[in-house]
Design an enzyme around this catalytic site. Structure first.
Site, PDB file in Angstrom:
ATOM      1  N   TYR A  48      57.968-141.043  -8.419  1.00  0.00           N
ATOM      2  CA  TYR A  48      58.496-142.181  -7.841  1.00  0.00           C
ATOM      3  C   TYR A  48      60.093-142.215  -8.225  1.00  0.00           C
ATOM      4  O   TYR A  48      60.574-141.624  -9.343  1.00  0.00           O
ATOM      5  CB  TYR A  48      57.919-143.588  -7.898  1.00  0.00           C
ATOM      6  N   SER A  81      65.006-147.827 -16.836  1.00  0.00           N
ATOM      7  CA  SER A  81      65.350-148.507 -18.319  1.00  0.00           C
ATOM      8  C   SER A  81      65.944-147.634 -19.319  1.00  0.00           C
ATOM      9  O   SER A  81      66.483-147.819 -20.405  1.00  0.00           O
ATOM     10  CB  SER A  81      64.676-149.560 -19.001  1.00  0.00           C
ATOM     11  N   GLU A 309      58.947-146.573 -52.464  1.00  0.00           N
ATOM     12  CA  GLU A 309      59.153-145.332 -53.004  1.00  0.00           C
ATOM     13  C   GLU A 309      60.343-144.804 -53.242  1.00  0.00           C
ATOM     14  O   GLU A 309      60.666-143.505 -54.029  1.00  0.00           O
ATOM     15  CB  GLU A 309      58.385-144.243 -52.003  1.00  0.00           C
TER      16      GLU A 309
HETATM   17  N1  DGL Z   1      61.917-145.016 -15.696  1.00  0.00           N
HETATM   18  C1  DGL Z   1      61.230-145.884 -16.683  1.00  0.00           C
HETATM   19  C2  DGL Z   1      61.701-147.094 -16.841  1.00  0.00           C
HETATM   20  O1  DGL Z   1      62.552-147.733 -15.886  1.00  0.00           O
HETATM   21  C3  DGL Z   1      59.743-146.345 -15.849  1.00  0.00           C
HETATM   22  C4  DGL Z   1      59.001-146.662 -16.551  1.00  0.00           C
HETATM   23  C5  DGL Z   1      58.597-148.177 -15.902  1.00  0.00           C
HETATM   24  O2  DGL Z   1      59.469-148.884 -15.563  1.00  0.00           O
HETATM   25  O3  DGL Z   1      57.233-148.647 -16.136  1.00  0.00           O
HETATM   26  O4  DGL Z   1      61.654-147.784 -17.988  1.00  0.00           O
END
Ligand code: DGL
Length: 352
Positions: A48, A81, A309
C-alpha cells in the site's frame, strides 16, 4: 393556547439540540500520514501507499465520531512515519500547544504511522504544556484493507481525547483497544495488529468502543510539569545518533558520528548497555570532546543503570534508565537544548 404549545415544543427542541451540541467535548484531529491514511489497490493487497488519504476522509469514514465529540481536522503532514523529522515534530508541538491553550479545545487526537509513533509520542510527552489529553493512534492495515483497524482506533482515540479522566496522564497512545503511556510504548512486530507493548510498566488503561477503564497514571515527569519547552522560533533539534552494539563492534561509527556533527550518541548496547572495549574507549574519548554518550540497551526490556559493568562516573557517560534507544535519543535531544553536562543530563534521565 395552541400557539403557546407550539412555541414551548420548538423551544424544547432548540434546547435539546443546542444542549446536546454544547455538551460534546471539542477534539481536534491532527493528521500526519502513516498506514492509517494508507491506500491499497485491493482490500487483500498487502502492499500500500502510506499517507495517501487526507484527514477529512479519515473523519468521514467514522461517522460515529459526531456522537462522542465535536470533531475538526487539520493536516500537519502526509508522510510515512519512517520519514518523520524535526520539522514535523516542531510544527506538531507548536500546533498542539496553541490549540490546547484555547479553552474551547478539550483534547487532541493525532493520527500517525506506527514505525516512529513511540518517538513522536514521547517527544510530545516532554514538550506539551498542558494536562489536557493528547492521544496518538495509527493502524497496521491501510484504510482500504479488509478488517481495517484504523477506523476503530480513530474512534477510541477521539473518545480518550474527549475523556476528562484522561487528563494528567501524559501523552497517550491508543492501538488495538490498549492505552499506552508515551513513556513506555514500543513497536515490537513488523505486521501484527497488536504490535505495541509497554513491557514491565504495563498499560495505562483500555478502551472498548469508546468506554475507557483506567489502570494507572505514569509516575515520571511529563507535559504540564516538564522543564522542556519548544521556543516559537525553534527550527531544528540537536543531532543525536543511535549506534547498535554487537559482537566485535568497531569504534568507527562512534568516531564518524562525532565527526559528522552529532552532539549526542545513544548506544543500543548489548545486555545492560554494554559494548566492546574499543567502542567504550571511543565513547569516553568523544565525551571529553563534548559529545554526550548515553548507554541504552538493544534488548528493549529492563533498566540500564549507572556504573554496573562500566564506570559512567569515570567515563563521563549517561545511563538511559527505563528508556529504550529511540526514546533515549528524544530525551537527549531536548536535554542538549539546555546543557551538555552529563551529570545534569543523568538527572533528566532519572526523572523523565
Ligand atoms: N510506513 C509506515 C509508517 O508510516 C507504515 C507503518 C504503519 O503506519 O503502520 O509508520
Amino acid at each position: 393556547m395552541k400557539t403557546y404549545r407550539i412555541a414551548v415544543l420548538v423551544a424544547a427542541a432548540v434546547l435539546c439540540v443546542s444542549s446536546a451540541h454544547a455538551q460534546k467535548p471539542k477534539v481536534v484531529i491532527l493528521a500526519t500520514g502513516g498506514t492509517i491514511a494508507g491506500a491499497a489497490l485491493k482490500p487483500t493487497d498487502p502492499g500500500y501507499k502510506s499517507g495517501a488519504v487526507g484527514v477529512d476522509v479519515l473523519i468521514d469514514a467514522v461517522p460515529q465520531l459526531k456522537d462522542i465529540a465535536d470533531v475538526s481536522g487539520e493536516q500537519i503532514a502526509s508522510i510515512g512515519s519512517q520519514d518523520m523529522n524535526d520539522e514535523v515534530w516542531l510544527k506538531l508541538a507548536k500546533r498542539v500547544n496553541e490549540l490546547l491553550a484555547s479553552p474551547d479545545v478539550d483534547g487532541i487526537a493525532i493520527t500517525h504511522g506506527t514505525d516512529t509513533l513511540e518517538e513522536t509520542s514521547y517527544f510530545l510527552h516532554l514538550v506539551t504544556k498542558s494536562d489536557k489529553p493528547v492521544v496518538l493512534t495509527g493502524s497496521m492495515r491501510p484504510s482500504t484493507a479488509m478488517s481495517a483497524d484504523g477506523p476503530l482506533n480513530i474512534y477510541n482515540c477521539v473518545a480518550i481525547a474527549a475523556d476528562p479522566q484522561a487528563r494528567g496522564r501524559g501523552v497517550l497512545v491508543l492501538i488495538d483497544d490498549d492505552i499506552h503511556s508515551a513513556h513506555d510504548v514500543i513497536k515490537r512486530h513488523t505486521t501484527d495488529v497488536a504490535t505495541f507493548t509497554s513491557g514491565e510498566a504495563g498499560l495505562v488503561g483500555v478502551s472498548l468502543f469508546g468506554a475507557q477503564t483506567w489502570y494507572r497514571t505514569p509516575a515520571q515527569v511529563h507535559t504540564a510539569k516538564s522543564e522542556f519547552t519548544i521556543a516559537a522560533d525553534q527550527a531544528t533539534l540537536p543531532r543525536v545518533d543511535i549506534i547498535y552494539a554487537h559482537a566485535n563492534m568497531s569504534p568507527d561509527l562512534i568516531t564518524a558520528a562525532a565527526v559528522n556533527g552529532a552532539k549526542g550518541i545513544v548506544i543500543a548496547g548489548v545486555g545492560d548497555g554494554n559494548m566492546t572495549a574499543p567502542a567504550w574507549t571511543e565513547l569516553q574519548r568523544v565525551a571529553k570532546e563534548g559529545v554526550v554518550g548515553v548507554r541504552s540497551t538493544r534488548t528493549n526490556g529492563g533498566i540500564t543503570r549507572r556504573n554496573i559493568e562500566v564506570n559512567d562516573d569515570q567515563g563521563g557517560t549517561v545511563a538511559s534508565m527505563e528508556l529504550n534507544p529511540s526514546k533515549a535519543r528524544v530525551l537527549l535531544q531536548l536535554a542538549l537544548l539546555k546543557t551538555s553536562d552529563a551529570k545534569k543530563i543523568q538527572d533528566y534521565f532519572n526523572r523523565y
